[in-house]
Design a protein around this motif. Structure first.
Motif, PDB file in Angstrom:
ATOM      1  N   GLY A  71       0.687  -1.202  -0.103  1.00 42.68           N
ATOM      2  CA  GLY A  71       0.135   0.068   0.121  1.00 42.68           C
ATOM      3  C   GLY A  71       0.769   1.246   0.125  1.00 42.68           C
ATOM      4  N   THR A  72       2.105   1.100   0.231  1.00 41.30           N
ATOM      5  CA  THR A  72       2.989   2.496   0.073  1.00 41.30           C
ATOM      6  C   THR A  72       3.666   2.550  -1.303  1.00 41.30           C
ATOM      7  N   PRO A  73       3.445   3.759  -1.710  1.00 43.01           N
ATOM      8  CA  PRO A  73       4.130   4.197  -3.184  1.00 43.01           C
ATOM      9  C   PRO A  73       5.469   4.043  -3.010  1.00 43.01           C
ATOM     10  N   VAL A  74       6.229   3.184  -3.937  1.00 42.69           N
ATOM     11  CA  VAL A  74       7.773   3.027  -3.730  1.00 42.69           C
ATOM     12  C   VAL A  74       8.369   3.283  -4.824  1.00 42.69           C
ATOM     13  N   GLY A  75       7.691   3.161  -6.151  1.00 45.16           N
ATOM     14  CA  GLY A  75       8.331   3.534  -7.392  1.00 45.16           C
ATOM     15  C   GLY A  75       7.691   4.066  -8.540  1.00 45.16           C
ATOM     16  N   TRP A  76       8.199   4.674  -9.520  1.00 46.35           N
ATOM     17  CA  TRP A  76       7.611   5.234 -10.526  1.00 46.35           C
ATOM     18  C   TRP A  76       8.260   4.859 -11.877  1.00 46.35           C
ATOM     19  N   CYS A  77       7.484   4.480 -12.882  1.00 42.66           N
ATOM     20  CA  CYS A  77       8.185   4.368 -14.197  1.00 42.66           C
ATOM     21  C   CYS A  77       7.323   5.163 -15.386  1.00 42.66           C
ATOM     22  N   SER A  78       8.003   5.941 -16.007  1.00 40.78           N
ATOM     23  CA  SER A  78       7.481   6.684 -17.012  1.00 40.78           C
ATOM     24  C   SER A  78       7.230   5.666 -18.243  1.00 40.78           C
ATOM     25  N   ILE A  79       6.104   5.389 -18.672  1.00 40.45           N
ATOM     26  CA  ILE A  79       5.893   4.594 -20.197  1.00 40.45           C
ATOM     27  C   ILE A  79       4.772   5.136 -20.684  1.00 40.45           C
ATOM     28  N   GLY A  80       4.952   4.960 -22.008  1.00 41.01           N
ATOM     29  CA  GLY A  80       3.951   5.445 -22.832  1.00 41.01           C
ATOM     30  C   GLY A  80       4.443   5.578 -24.368  1.00 41.01           C
ATOM     31  N   PRO A  81       3.488   5.341 -25.283  1.00 41.09           N
ATOM     32  CA  PRO A  81       3.876   5.240 -26.564  1.00 41.09           C
ATOM     33  C   PRO A  81       4.951   6.251 -27.073  1.00 41.09           C
ATOM     34  N   ARG A  82       5.713   5.757 -27.659  1.00 39.33           N
ATOM     35  CA  ARG A  82       7.007   6.510 -27.982  1.00 39.33           C
ATOM     36  C   ARG A  82       6.535   7.961 -28.970  1.00 39.33           C
ATOM     37  N   SER A  83       5.601   7.549 -29.522  1.00 42.97           N
ATOM     38  CA  SER A  83       4.965   8.916 -30.224  1.00 42.97           C
ATOM     39  C   SER A  83       4.229   9.820 -29.558  1.00 42.97           C
ATOM     40  N   ASP A  84       4.029   9.463 -28.075  1.00 43.47           N
ATOM     41  CA  ASP A  84       3.644  10.662 -27.207  1.00 43.47           C
ATOM     42  C   ASP A  84       5.026  11.453 -26.409  1.00 43.47           C
ATOM     43  N   ASN A  85       6.136  11.026 -26.942  1.00 44.93           N
ATOM     44  CA  ASN A  85       7.326  11.668 -26.038  1.00 44.93           C
ATOM     45  C   ASN A  85       7.997  12.476 -27.210  1.00 44.93           C
ATOM     46  N   PRO A  86       7.683  13.696 -27.369  1.00 44.03           N
ATOM     47  CA  PRO A  86       8.528  14.595 -28.309  1.00 44.03           C
ATOM     48  C   PRO A  86       9.924  14.316 -28.680  1.00 44.03           C
ATOM     49  N   ARG A  87      10.455  14.170 -27.416  1.00 41.90           N
ATOM     50  CA  ARG A  87      11.805  14.113 -27.374  1.00 41.90           C
ATOM     51  C   ARG A  87      12.532  12.921 -27.887  1.00 41.90           C
ATOM     52  N   LEU A  88      11.797  12.002 -27.834  1.00 41.66           N
ATOM     53  CA  LEU A  88      12.097  10.626 -28.525  1.00 41.66           C
ATOM     54  C   LEU A  88      11.718  10.617 -30.059  1.00 41.66           C
ATOM     55  N   ARG A  92      17.871  12.758 -32.557  1.00 42.58           N
ATOM     56  CA  ARG A  92      18.730  12.547 -33.523  1.00 42.58           C
ATOM     57  C   ARG A  92      19.893  11.250 -33.034  1.00 42.58           C
ATOM     58  N   VAL A  93      19.619  10.945 -31.763  1.00 38.72           N
ATOM     59  CA  VAL A  93      20.578  10.416 -31.074  1.00 38.72           C
ATOM     60  C   VAL A  93      19.969   8.906 -30.604  1.00 38.72           C
ATOM     61  N   ILE A  94      18.594   8.982 -30.274  1.00 38.63           N
ATOM     62  CA  ILE A  94      17.996   7.573 -30.041  1.00 38.63           C
ATOM     63  C   ILE A  94      17.043   7.372 -30.960  1.00 38.63           C
ATOM     64  N   ARG A  95      17.397   6.629 -32.110  1.00 35.30           N
ATOM     65  CA  ARG A  95      16.237   6.817 -33.240  1.00 35.30           C
ATOM     66  C   ARG A  95      15.760   5.272 -33.276  1.00 35.30           C
ATOM     67  N   PRO A  96      14.545   5.366 -33.688  1.00 38.69           N
ATOM     68  CA  PRO A  96      13.424   4.097 -33.862  1.00 38.69           C
ATOM     69  C   PRO A  96      14.703   3.010 -34.607  1.00 38.69           C
ATOM     70  N   VAL A  97      14.477   1.708 -34.264  1.00 37.65           N
ATOM     71  CA  VAL A  97      15.276   0.644 -34.653  1.00 37.65           C
ATOM     72  C   VAL A  97      14.477   0.132 -35.794  1.00 37.65           C
ATOM     73  N   ASP A  98      13.187   0.288 -35.965  1.00 35.58           N
ATOM     74  CA  ASP A  98      12.312  -0.308 -36.954  1.00 35.58           C
ATOM     75  C   ASP A  98      10.757   0.587 -36.895  1.00 35.58           C
ATOM     76  N   ASP A  99       9.921   0.038 -37.650  1.00 39.81           N
ATOM     77  CA  ASP A  99       8.275   0.764 -37.436  1.00 39.81           C
ATOM     78  C   ASP A  99       7.457   0.146 -36.527  1.00 39.81           C
ATOM     79  N   VAL A 100       7.813  -0.401 -35.708  1.00 38.35           N
ATOM     80  CA  VAL A 100       6.934  -1.226 -34.600  1.00 38.35           C
ATOM     81  C   VAL A 100       6.570   0.228 -33.536  1.00 38.35           C
ATOM     82  N   SER A 101       5.155   0.158 -33.531  1.00 42.74           N
ATOM     83  CA  SER A 101       4.660   1.217 -32.687  1.00 42.74           C
ATOM     84  C   SER A 101       5.154   0.964 -31.112  1.00 42.74           C
ATOM     85  N   VAL A 102       5.990   1.047 -30.822  1.00 43.29           N
ATOM     86  CA  VAL A 102       6.637   0.625 -29.332  1.00 43.29           C
ATOM     87  C   VAL A 102       5.988   1.676 -28.313  1.00 43.29           C
TER      88      VAL A 102
END
Length: 191
Positions: A71-88, A92-102
Motif C-alpha cells: 500500500g505504500t508508493p515506492v516506485g515510478w516508471c514513465s511509460i507510454g507510446p514513443r509517439s507521445d514523447n516528443p523528445r524521442l 537524433r541520437v535515439i532513433r527508432p530501430v524499425d517501424d513497430v509502434s513501441v
C-alpha cells in the motif's frame, strides 16, 4: 509483501509525487522532460510543472505507473507510446530501430528508503503489463551500459542488467550518452 502497480491517474497523483518529488519542489523535473518539448517546459516555468503533469495524468493513457509495496508508493516508471514523447520522436541520437509502434520507458525512480529492496522488477513488470493492456506490441527502454561503478545521479535511466532481468533484449546502440556512459536500445515484445 504485496506488490501492486497502477497507472498514475489523477487520484494517484499524490502517490506519484511522493516518489518523484517528496518535498514538492516547484523546480523539480516532474518527469516532463520527454513528454513536453523543451520550449514548452521553459514556458511553463518552475511553478507550473506540477500542474502540467497533473493534466497528463488525465489522459486516456496516463504517463506511467506507480508501484506500491503493501500500500505504500515506492516506485515510478514513465511509460507510454514513443509517439507521445516528443523528445524521442525528434531525437537524433535515439532513433527508432524499425517501424513497430513501441511504448517507451524513459524514467525509473525508486523512492528513497526503498532502494536495493527489489522494487524495479515488479515495477518494470507492471509497466509492461500496463502497456500490454493498452495494446502495445512491444516496450523499449534506453538504459546505460555502465563501465565500472554506476553514476548514481543518473540511476533513473536504468542499466542493461536491470532490463535483461525483465526479459528485454538488446536491439541496437544509440549515439546518446548519460554521464559519459553509452545508452542502448532494449526491447521486450508483448503482443
Amino acid at each position: 509483501m504485496a506488490w501492486d502497480v497502477r497507472p498514475v491517474t489523477p487520484d494517484r497523483f499524490e502517490d506519484f509525487a511522493d516518489v518523484v518529488n517528496p518535498n514538492r519542489r516547484s523546480d523539480a523535473c516532474w518527469c516532463l522532460s520527454h513528454r513536453l518539448r523543451a520550449q514548452e517546459i521553459e514556458e511553463l516555468g518552475a511553478g507550473s510543472r506540477e500542474q502540467a503533469m497533473r493534466r497528463l495524468c488525465e489522459r486516456e493513457n496516463p504517463p506511467g505507473v506507480v508501484a506500491y509495496l503493501d500500500g505504500t508508493p515506492v516506485g515510478w516508471c514513465s511509460i507510454g507510446p514513443r509517439s507521445d514523447n516528443p523528445r524521442l520522436v525528434h531525437s537524433r541520437v535515439i532513433r527508432p530501430v524499425d517501424d513497430v509502434s513501441v511504448w517507451s520507458i524513459v524514467c525509473v525512480v525508486v523512492r528513497g528508503g526503498h532502494r536495493r529492496q527489489g522494487v524495479t522488477a515488479p515495477l518494470i513488470e507492471g509497466a509492461v503489463e500496463y502497456a500490454r493492456s493498452r495494446g502495445a506490441p512491444a516496450v523499449e527502454a534506453y538504459p546505460v551500459e555502465p563501465q565500472g561503478r554506476m553514476d548514481t545521479t543518473m540511476a533513473f535511466v536504468g542499466t542493461r542488467s536491470m532490463f535483461e532481468k525483465a526479459g528485454f533484449e538488446v536491439m541496437g546502440t544509440t549515439d546518446a550518452l548519460a554521464s559519459q556512459m553509452p545508452r542502448i536500445v532494449m526491447r521486450r515484445s508483448i503482443a
